[in-house]
Design an enzyme around this catalytic site. Structure first.
Site, PDB file in Angstrom:
ATOM      1  N   LYS A 250     -10.340  -1.072  10.644  1.00  0.00           N
ATOM      2  CA  LYS A 250     -10.519  -2.262   9.799  1.00  0.00           C
ATOM      3  C   LYS A 250     -10.767  -3.500  10.665  1.00  0.00           C
ATOM      4  O   LYS A 250     -10.912  -4.598  10.157  1.00  0.00           O
ATOM      5  CB  LYS A 250      -9.298  -2.456   8.898  1.00  0.00           C
ATOM      6  CG  LYS A 250      -9.104  -1.296   7.896  1.00  0.00           C
ATOM      7  CD  LYS A 250      -7.946  -1.559   6.984  1.00  0.00           C
ATOM      8  CE  LYS A 250      -7.398  -0.315   6.323  1.00  0.00           C
ATOM      9  NZ  LYS A 250      -8.186   0.181   5.209  1.00  0.00           N
TER      10      LYS A 250
ATOM     11  N   GLN B 142      -4.433  -5.197   6.586  1.00  0.00           N
ATOM     12  CA  GLN B 142      -5.447  -6.073   5.977  1.00  0.00           C
ATOM     13  C   GLN B 142      -5.463  -7.477   6.546  1.00  0.00           C
ATOM     14  O   GLN B 142      -6.352  -8.249   6.234  1.00  0.00           O
ATOM     15  CB  GLN B 142      -5.215  -6.151   4.457  1.00  0.00           C
ATOM     16  CG  GLN B 142      -5.450  -4.856   3.736  1.00  0.00           C
ATOM     17  CD  GLN B 142      -6.893  -4.378   3.798  1.00  0.00           C
ATOM     18  OE1 GLN B 142      -7.818  -5.158   4.015  1.00  0.00           O
ATOM     19  NE2 GLN B 142      -7.088  -3.091   3.620  1.00  0.00           N
TER      20      GLN B 142
ATOM     21  N   CYS C   7      -4.794   2.667  -3.690  1.00  0.00           N
ATOM     22  CA  CYS C   7      -3.515   3.103  -3.096  1.00  0.00           C
ATOM     23  C   CYS C   7      -2.407   2.091  -3.362  1.00  0.00           C
ATOM     24  O   CYS C   7      -1.539   1.866  -2.501  1.00  0.00           O
ATOM     25  CB  CYS C   7      -3.640   3.360  -1.593  1.00  0.00           C
ATOM     26  SG  CYS C   7      -4.874   4.578  -1.166  1.00  0.00           S
TER      27      CYS C   7
ATOM     28  N   HIS D 216       0.862  -1.191   0.000  1.00  0.00           N
ATOM     29  CA  HIS D 216       0.000   0.000   0.000  1.00  0.00           C
ATOM     30  C   HIS D 216       0.895   1.237   0.000  1.00  0.00           C
ATOM     31  O   HIS D 216       2.012   1.194   0.530  1.00  0.00           O
ATOM     32  CB  HIS D 216      -0.839  -0.051   1.286  1.00  0.00           C
ATOM     33  CG  HIS D 216      -1.916   0.975   1.394  1.00  0.00           C
ATOM     34  ND1 HIS D 216      -1.666   2.276   1.756  1.00  0.00           N
ATOM     35  CD2 HIS D 216      -3.254   0.892   1.211  1.00  0.00           C
ATOM     36  CE1 HIS D 216      -2.812   2.939   1.804  1.00  0.00           C
ATOM     37  NE2 HIS D 216      -3.792   2.130   1.473  1.00  0.00           N
TER      38      HIS D 216
ATOM     39  N   ASP E 218       3.178  -4.568   7.590  1.00  0.00           N
ATOM     40  CA  ASP E 218       1.926  -3.811   7.505  1.00  0.00           C
ATOM     41  C   ASP E 218       0.779  -4.813   7.642  1.00  0.00           C
ATOM     42  O   ASP E 218       0.499  -5.581   6.721  1.00  0.00           O
ATOM     43  CB  ASP E 218       1.875  -3.084   6.159  1.00  0.00           C
ATOM     44  CG  ASP E 218       0.569  -2.337   5.962  1.00  0.00           C
ATOM     45  OD1 ASP E 218      -0.328  -2.447   6.823  1.00  0.00           O
ATOM     46  OD2 ASP E 218       0.446  -1.645   4.930  1.00  0.00           O
TER      47      ASP E 218
HETATM   48  C1  PLP Z   1      -2.397  -2.642   3.449  1.00  0.00           C
HETATM   49  C2  PLP Z   1      -2.755  -1.282   3.969  1.00  0.00           C
HETATM   50  N1  PLP Z   1      -1.819  -0.568   4.603  1.00  0.00           N
HETATM   51  C3  PLP Z   1      -2.073   0.640   5.107  1.00  0.00           C
HETATM   52  C4  PLP Z   1      -3.314   1.210   4.990  1.00  0.00           C
HETATM   53  C5  PLP Z   1      -3.551   2.560   5.551  1.00  0.00           C
HETATM   54  O1  PLP Z   1      -4.539   2.499   6.518  1.00  0.00           O
HETATM   55  P1  PLP Z   1      -5.088   3.881   7.129  1.00  0.00           P
HETATM   56  O2  PLP Z   1      -5.646   4.650   5.980  1.00  0.00           O
HETATM   57  O3  PLP Z   1      -6.121   3.457   8.112  1.00  0.00           O
HETATM   58  O4  PLP Z   1      -3.922   4.574   7.734  1.00  0.00           O
HETATM   59  C6  PLP Z   1      -4.323   0.520   4.319  1.00  0.00           C
HETATM   60  C7  PLP Z   1      -5.650   1.127   4.122  1.00  0.00           C
HETATM   61  O5  PLP Z   1      -6.428   0.722   3.312  1.00  0.00           O
HETATM   62  C8  PLP Z   1      -4.034  -0.764   3.816  1.00  0.00           C
HETATM   63  O6  PLP Z   1      -4.972  -1.488   3.185  1.00  0.00           O
END
Ligand code: PLP
Length: 398
Positions: A216, A193, A355, A113, A190
């Site tokens: 999430k 998900q 993203c 992401h 990270d």
């Molecule tokens: C894999 C991953 N990392 C990071 C994020 C960022 O999350 P946030 O927007 O809650 O900071 C997301 C958000 O969709 C994500 O799917």
């Protein structure tokens, strides 16, 4: 089965298939937040009156709950932020900028992401480090042999996603961490998900850093988690300077709190952090294994339903391991058009690049739709999606 616990889905006649963007909240979480504001609202960590102390206690209870949930040895290794993006930026600013030098290497995945990609571009630009990418095999899995061939004495950081937000493919984090450690690199995972879909165990994984967002995981917006090993938290400088993170301040210098507390500068979102504990309690009461098995069953049904539609392209549905998130396009139809027509029929999926623009380039597509499952989803949602996709096909077929 679990849908009854989610009031929004009682109030709206919709098929919400966008848990990967944000999950709906159960009544228990909403009630707990309401109770917090109507009974205990105070500024945590500021003051010694009852409400301030109740708020502080809720934050510490949430810290303990989160640390157990992710298998941390010590709740002092859990830092509250506002979201995964902030957690990942803290790692980039406070570890990356401090520890990396010209010629050092950062390995990231093409499927990261942007929140776990752009901060590393920034660190590379500022320090002279080099960014190296691990790509995917033909089924969308993490290319382990490509990764091993990139590792070397210059590797200082390996930053990957545990589950790809666009395609749902799960990466082998344990093996990635073990390989990174052979070269003395730190591993940044990270978990945005993955956290809702399988158990995490940072101590067993020997994970250095882990990040996720509460929203999430059926909690409120505004609570993120940064896990970092105690030694790393001690070694890194603070991120936000100001109230709550200091031990002592004089005219020219300050001393900061030890461990994670020095990353929690300013007023925390106590209600959101409290809601994270409530969401963990809710999931634990339902039984984590049961919850995971339920959404895994729906995931299989979703893939099967989409595979029946010969006008739909599915991406990486046959990866080794997946979370219940499926990427697809209706052939020759832009993802936003598809999502728009689905929405007209009450079916909500995400569309766009999610993203993950470098991943889109790598896959050779501009964008795609993504259906993602939360525990409130049912077979009816999948049937509604399949029926609504037929309508999309009818609208666009010549
Ligand atoms: C894999 C991953 N990392 C990071 C994020 C960022 O999350 P946030 O927007 O809650 O900071 C997301 C958000 O969709 C994500 O799917």
């Amino acid at each position: 089965m679990y849908k009854q616990y989610f009031p929004l889905l009682q109030n709206r006649n919709i098929h919400y298939l966008d848990a990967a963007a944000t999950a709906q909240r159960p009544q228990a979480v909403l009630d707990g937040v309401q109770a917090y504001y109507t009974r205990s609202n105070g500024n945590a960590g500021r003051g010694s009156h009852t409400l301030a102390m109740e708020s502080s206690a809720l934050i510490e209870a949430a810290r303990t709950a989160v640390s157990r949930f992710i298998g941390a040895d010590n709740s002092g290794e859990v830092v509250f932020t506002k979201n995964a993006t902030e957690s990942l930026n803290i790692i980039a600013y406070c570890y990356g900028l401090e520890q990396l030098h010209t010629g050092d290497e950062i390995i990231i995945s093409i499927a990261n992401h942007h929140a776990n990609l752009i901060p590393w571009q920034f660190v590379a630009r500022k320090t002279g480090a080099v960014l190296r990418y691990v790509y995917l095999d033909e089924r969308g899995n993490f290319d382990m042999s490509g990764f091993k061939s990139l590792l070397g004495s210059r590797t200082k950081v390996v930053a990957v996603t545990a589950a790809v937000n666009t395609t749902g493919v799960v990466f082998p984090v344990q093996e990635i961490i073990t390989e990174a450690h052979k070269y003395g690199a730190v591993a940044v995972i990270d978990a945005a998900q993955s956290i809702a879909h399988f158990p995490h165990d940072v101590a067993a994984w020997d994970c250095d850093f882990l990040a996720f967002s509460g929203h999430k995981l059926y909690a409120e917006f505004g609570a993120g988690v940064l896990y970092a090993k105690r030694a790393l938290l001690e070694q890194m400088p603070p991120f936000l300077y100001g109230g709550s993170m200091i031990e002592f301040v004089s005219e020219q210098t300050s001393e900061f709190k030890a461990g994670g507390a020095k990353y929690e500068g300013g007023t925390l979102d106590t209600a959101a952090i409290h809601s994270l504990k409530l969401s963990i309690d809710f999931l634990t009461e339902q039984g984590l294994a049961a919850v995971h098995t339920y959404s895994e069953g729906l995931h299989r049904a979703l893939i099967a339903a989409l595979q029946e539609l010969d006008f739909v392209d599915l991406y990486y549905a046959h990866a080794e391991r997946r979370v219940p998130t499926v990427a697809f396009n209706v052939k020759d139809v832009h993802s936003h058009d598809t999502a728009y027509i689905l929405d007209e029929q009450g079916v909500m999926v995400r569309s766009g690049h999610h993203c993950t623009q470098p991943l889109m380039d790598y896959m050779g597509i501009n964008s795609c739709c993504r259906a993602s499952i939360g525990i409130y989803n049912t077979q009816e949602d999948i049937d509604a999606l399949a029926a609504a996709l037929k309508k999309v096909h009818d609208v666009f077929k010549q």
